[in-house]
Design a protein around this motif. Structure first.
Motif, PDB file in Angstrom:
ATOM      1  N   ASP A  44       0.857  -1.172   0.000  1.00  0.00           N
ATOM      2  CA  ASP A  44       0.000   0.000   0.000  1.00  0.00           C
ATOM      3  C   ASP A  44       0.897   1.227   0.000  1.00  0.00           C
ATOM      4  O   ASP A  44       2.107   1.124  -0.217  1.00  0.00           O
ATOM      5  CB  ASP A  44      -0.965  -0.018   1.197  1.00  0.00           C
ATOM      6  CG  ASP A  44      -0.244   0.103   2.529  1.00  0.00           C
ATOM      7  OD1 ASP A  44       1.008   0.224   2.530  1.00  0.00           O
ATOM      8  OD2 ASP A  44      -0.919   0.077   3.567  1.00  0.00           O
ATOM      9  N   GLN A  45       0.317   2.399   0.252  1.00  0.00           N
ATOM     10  CA  GLN A  45       1.107   3.623   0.197  1.00  0.00           C
ATOM     11  C   GLN A  45       2.167   3.690   1.284  1.00  0.00           C
ATOM     12  O   GLN A  45       3.121   4.494   1.204  1.00  0.00           O
ATOM     13  CB  GLN A  45       0.196   4.851   0.312  1.00  0.00           C
ATOM     14  CG  GLN A  45      -0.503   5.027   1.657  1.00  0.00           C
ATOM     15  CD  GLN A  45      -1.800   4.253   1.751  1.00  0.00           C
ATOM     16  OE1 GLN A  45      -2.029   3.333   0.961  1.00  0.00           O
ATOM     17  NE2 GLN A  45      -2.659   4.639   2.679  1.00  0.00           N
ATOM     18  N   ASN A  46       2.032   2.854   2.320  1.00  0.00           N
ATOM     19  CA  ASN A  46       2.993   2.864   3.416  1.00  0.00           C
ATOM     20  C   ASN A  46       4.135   1.865   3.242  1.00  0.00           C
ATOM     21  O   ASN A  46       5.128   1.930   3.957  1.00  0.00           O
ATOM     22  CB  ASN A  46       2.281   2.568   4.747  1.00  0.00           C
ATOM     23  CG  ASN A  46       1.312   3.669   5.132  1.00  0.00           C
ATOM     24  OD1 ASN A  46       1.654   4.839   5.044  1.00  0.00           O
ATOM     25  ND2 ASN A  46       0.104   3.301   5.531  1.00  0.00           N
ATOM     26  N   GLY A  47       3.975   0.924   2.322  1.00  0.00           N
ATOM     27  CA  GLY A  47       5.007  -0.096   2.146  1.00  0.00           C
ATOM     28  C   GLY A  47       4.386  -1.471   2.021  1.00  0.00           C
ATOM     29  O   GLY A  47       3.336  -1.641   1.406  1.00  0.00           O
ATOM     30  N   ILE A  48       5.013  -2.473   2.616  1.00  0.00           N
ATOM     31  CA  ILE A  48       4.502  -3.841   2.571  1.00  0.00           C
ATOM     32  C   ILE A  48       3.318  -3.964   3.533  1.00  0.00           C
ATOM     33  O   ILE A  48       3.412  -3.569   4.696  1.00  0.00           O
ATOM     34  CB  ILE A  48       5.599  -4.842   2.942  1.00  0.00           C
ATOM     35  CG1 ILE A  48       6.735  -4.784   1.919  1.00  0.00           C
ATOM     36  CG2 ILE A  48       5.041  -6.264   3.028  1.00  0.00           C
ATOM     37  CD1 ILE A  48       7.931  -5.651   2.263  1.00  0.00           C
ATOM     38  N   PHE A  49       2.217  -4.504   3.040  1.00  0.00           N
ATOM     39  CA  PHE A  49       1.012  -4.650   3.863  1.00  0.00           C
ATOM     40  C   PHE A  49       0.802  -6.120   4.213  1.00  0.00           C
ATOM     41  O   PHE A  49       0.837  -6.992   3.348  1.00  0.00           O
ATOM     42  CB  PHE A  49      -0.221  -4.131   3.136  1.00  0.00           C
ATOM     43  CG  PHE A  49      -1.496  -4.338   3.904  1.00  0.00           C
ATOM     44  CD1 PHE A  49      -1.784  -3.566   5.015  1.00  0.00           C
ATOM     45  CD2 PHE A  49      -2.393  -5.337   3.529  1.00  0.00           C
ATOM     46  CE1 PHE A  49      -2.949  -3.760   5.736  1.00  0.00           C
ATOM     47  CE2 PHE A  49      -3.558  -5.536   4.242  1.00  0.00           C
ATOM     48  CZ  PHE A  49      -3.839  -4.742   5.350  1.00  0.00           C
ATOM     49  N   ILE A  50       0.586  -6.403   5.505  1.00  0.00           N
ATOM     50  CA  ILE A  50       0.285  -7.753   5.983  1.00  0.00           C
ATOM     51  C   ILE A  50      -1.028  -7.694   6.749  1.00  0.00           C
ATOM     52  O   ILE A  50      -1.147  -6.953   7.731  1.00  0.00           O
ATOM     53  CB  ILE A  50       1.409  -8.291   6.902  1.00  0.00           C
ATOM     54  CG1 ILE A  50       2.752  -8.278   6.175  1.00  0.00           C
ATOM     55  CG2 ILE A  50       1.076  -9.720   7.362  1.00  0.00           C
ATOM     56  CD1 ILE A  50       3.928  -8.707   7.037  1.00  0.00           C
ATOM     57  N   ASP A  51      -2.002  -8.446   6.312  1.00  0.00           N
ATOM     58  CA  ASP A  51      -3.346  -8.403   6.910  1.00  0.00           C
ATOM     59  C   ASP A  51      -3.421  -9.346   8.115  1.00  0.00           C
ATOM     60  O   ASP A  51      -4.086 -10.377   8.078  1.00  0.00           O
ATOM     61  CB  ASP A  51      -4.393  -8.779   5.859  1.00  0.00           C
ATOM     62  CG  ASP A  51      -5.818  -8.564   6.370  1.00  0.00           C
ATOM     63  OD1 ASP A  51      -5.982  -7.831   7.370  1.00  0.00           O
ATOM     64  OD2 ASP A  51      -6.755  -9.121   5.777  1.00  0.00           O
ATOM     65  N   ARG A  52      -2.716  -8.976   9.179  1.00  0.00           N
ATOM     66  CA  ARG A  52      -2.728  -9.764  10.411  1.00  0.00           C
ATOM     67  C   ARG A  52      -2.848  -8.819  11.604  1.00  0.00           C
ATOM     68  O   ARG A  52      -2.974  -7.607  11.441  1.00  0.00           O
ATOM     69  CB  ARG A  52      -1.449 -10.604  10.541  1.00  0.00           C
ATOM     70  CG  ARG A  52      -1.235 -11.600   9.419  1.00  0.00           C
ATOM     71  CD  ARG A  52      -2.292 -12.655   9.346  1.00  0.00           C
ATOM     72  NE  ARG A  52      -2.362 -13.481  10.546  1.00  0.00           N
ATOM     73  CZ  ARG A  52      -3.131 -14.554  10.668  1.00  0.00           C
ATOM     74  NH1 ARG A  52      -3.913 -14.917   9.674  1.00  0.00           N
ATOM     75  NH2 ARG A  52      -3.143 -15.258  11.784  1.00  0.00           N
ATOM     76  N   ASP A  53      -2.821  -9.376  12.815  1.00  0.00           N
ATOM     77  CA  ASP A  53      -2.980  -8.583  14.026  1.00  0.00           C
ATOM     78  C   ASP A  53      -1.758  -7.697  14.239  1.00  0.00           C
ATOM     79  O   ASP A  53      -0.652  -8.180  14.492  1.00  0.00           O
ATOM     80  CB  ASP A  53      -3.184  -9.510  15.226  1.00  0.00           C
ATOM     81  CG  ASP A  53      -3.614  -8.752  16.466  1.00  0.00           C
ATOM     82  OD1 ASP A  53      -2.785  -7.994  17.008  1.00  0.00           O
ATOM     83  OD2 ASP A  53      -4.768  -8.913  16.907  1.00  0.00           O
ATOM     84  N   GLY A  54      -1.966  -6.391  14.159  1.00  0.00           N
ATOM     85  CA  GLY A  54      -0.862  -5.453  14.256  1.00  0.00           C
ATOM     86  C   GLY A  54      -0.263  -5.333  15.644  1.00  0.00           C
ATOM     87  O   GLY A  54       0.946  -5.121  15.796  1.00  0.00           O
ATOM     88  N   GLN A  55      -1.091  -5.464  16.679  1.00  0.00           N
ATOM     89  CA  GLN A  55      -0.588  -5.356  18.042  1.00  0.00           C
ATOM     90  C   GLN A  55       0.295  -6.542  18.412  1.00  0.00           C
ATOM     91  O   GLN A  55       1.340  -6.377  19.053  1.00  0.00           O
ATOM     92  CB  GLN A  55      -1.751  -5.225  19.023  1.00  0.00           C
ATOM     93  CG  GLN A  55      -2.480  -3.896  18.931  1.00  0.00           C
ATOM     94  CD  GLN A  55      -3.608  -3.791  19.933  1.00  0.00           C
ATOM     95  OE1 GLN A  55      -4.448  -4.689  20.032  1.00  0.00           O
ATOM     96  NE2 GLN A  55      -3.634  -2.707  20.681  1.00  0.00           N
ATOM     97  N   MET A  56      -0.120  -7.735  18.012  1.00  0.00           N
ATOM     98  CA  MET A  56       0.668  -8.932  18.324  1.00  0.00           C
ATOM     99  C   MET A  56       1.977  -8.968  17.546  1.00  0.00           C
ATOM    100  O   MET A  56       2.939  -9.617  17.965  1.00  0.00           O
ATOM    101  CB  MET A  56      -0.145 -10.201  18.012  1.00  0.00           C
ATOM    102  CG  MET A  56      -1.316 -10.454  18.944  1.00  0.00           C
ATOM    103  SD  MET A  56      -0.829 -10.790  20.666  1.00  0.00           S
ATOM    104  CE  MET A  56      -1.336  -9.248  21.445  1.00  0.00           C
ATOM    105  N   PHE A  57       2.037  -8.252  16.434  1.00  0.00           N
ATOM    106  CA  PHE A  57       3.234  -8.324  15.593  1.00  0.00           C
ATOM    107  C   PHE A  57       4.461  -7.768  16.305  1.00  0.00           C
ATOM    108  O   PHE A  57       5.597  -8.144  15.978  1.00  0.00           O
ATOM    109  CB  PHE A  57       3.006  -7.567  14.279  1.00  0.00           C
ATOM    110  CG  PHE A  57       4.122  -7.742  13.286  1.00  0.00           C
ATOM    111  CD1 PHE A  57       4.281  -8.943  12.616  1.00  0.00           C
ATOM    112  CD2 PHE A  57       5.024  -6.713  13.038  1.00  0.00           C
ATOM    113  CE1 PHE A  57       5.313  -9.122  11.703  1.00  0.00           C
ATOM    114  CE2 PHE A  57       6.056  -6.872  12.126  1.00  0.00           C
ATOM    115  CZ  PHE A  57       6.206  -8.074  11.457  1.00  0.00           C
ATOM    116  N   ARG A  58       4.272  -6.885  17.289  1.00  0.00           N
ATOM    117  CA  ARG A  58       5.433  -6.347  18.012  1.00  0.00           C
ATOM    118  C   ARG A  58       6.239  -7.460  18.671  1.00  0.00           C
ATOM    119  O   ARG A  58       7.473  -7.426  18.693  1.00  0.00           O
ATOM    120  CB  ARG A  58       4.979  -5.334  19.075  1.00  0.00           C
ATOM    121  CG  ARG A  58       4.094  -5.918  20.144  1.00  0.00           C
ATOM    122  CD  ARG A  58       3.662  -4.880  21.157  1.00  0.00           C
ATOM    123  NE  ARG A  58       4.798  -4.374  21.918  1.00  0.00           N
ATOM    124  CZ  ARG A  58       4.682  -3.695  23.051  1.00  0.00           C
ATOM    125  NH1 ARG A  58       3.485  -3.398  23.521  1.00  0.00           N
ATOM    126  NH2 ARG A  58       5.753  -3.290  23.691  1.00  0.00           N
TER     127      ARG A  58
END
Length: 233
Positions: A44-58
């Motif tokens: 997307d406009q921000n870069g690579i997009f991953i459709d998963r849980d963003g909070q857990m990704f940390r």
């Protein structure tokens, strides 16, 4: 690509900056395959997009950086984090999450705990023009995992767990995991525990929707209940 190249990731609306070297630390993981060109990448406009849980990704990203699982005190979303780790196919992280879950349960000295995680999956052809929901989906698969002390798990009623229930045990810690490949048993087990003095401390649910290569829309629904009872003196 150079390993020191800075990569911007948009994971479920959460923005992360990291390097390619971090993402390819586990080459056979989903992230490693993406960076090596073996798996398609969405952008997307921000870069690579991953459709998963963003909070857990940390926690996923920090494990890739350090090789260690670092969780805050009173962390409780083990089932959600384990589900994300399995999606990214980072086996050392999955193992660390399971060990951390067992340790957290042992540290609750005043109570015995039972955790019930029920996972349902519904399939819908992508060509249908209606909202994805369990009401218009094809018959689902359902799997239930029950975590707790071995003696508490073996005390559950046979009509709930069946003989086909798969009990994995750790005799050193006296904790185990019971996997039940059967229809809805979460509520049955909860009713059984309630009648025997257990108290439901926590209940939650979450869902995700993915598209398979066969153009089927797959809706996954997960329910998690945590029950506790005072230890006998």
């Amino acid at each position: 690509m150079e390993n020191n190249e800075v990569i911007l990731l948009n994971v479920g609306g959460f923005i992360y900056y990291t390097t390619r070297a971090t993402l390819v630390k586990y080459p056979n993981s989903t992230l490693g395959l993406m960076m090596n060109g073996d798996t398609p990448i969405s952008r997307d406009q921000n870069g690579i997009f991953i459709d998963r849980d963003g909070q857990m990704f940390r926690y996923i990203l920090n494990f890739c950086r350090s090789g260690k699982l670092c969780l805050p005190q009173q962390f409780s979303d083990y089932d959600l984090l384990e589900n994300e780790a399995e999606f990214y196919q980072i086996e050392p992280l999955v193992t660390s999450i399971k060990s951390s879950r067992q340790q957290a349960m042992k540290e609750n000295q005043g109570f015995n705990y039972i955790e019930i995680v029920e996972e349902k999956s519904y399939s819908i052809p992508q060509s249908r023009n209606f909202v994805v929901s369990s009401k218009n989906a094809f018959p689902s698969t359902c799997s239930t995992s029950v975590y707790g002390r071995i003696d508490d798990l073996t005390a559950l009623p046979p009509e709930c767990v069946y003989i086909s229930g798969d009990l994995q045990t750790d005799l050193v810690s006296n904790y185990g995991k019971l996997t039940i490949e059967k229809g809805d048993v979460r509520l049955q087990i909860g009713e059984f525990l309630s009648k025997r003095g257990w108290v439901k401390e926590y209940g939650d649910s979450y869902s995700s929707t993915n598209v398979r290569p066969t153009n089927e829309i797959v809706k996954e629904q997960t329910y998690r209940d945590v029950w506790k009872i005072c230890k006998k003196k």
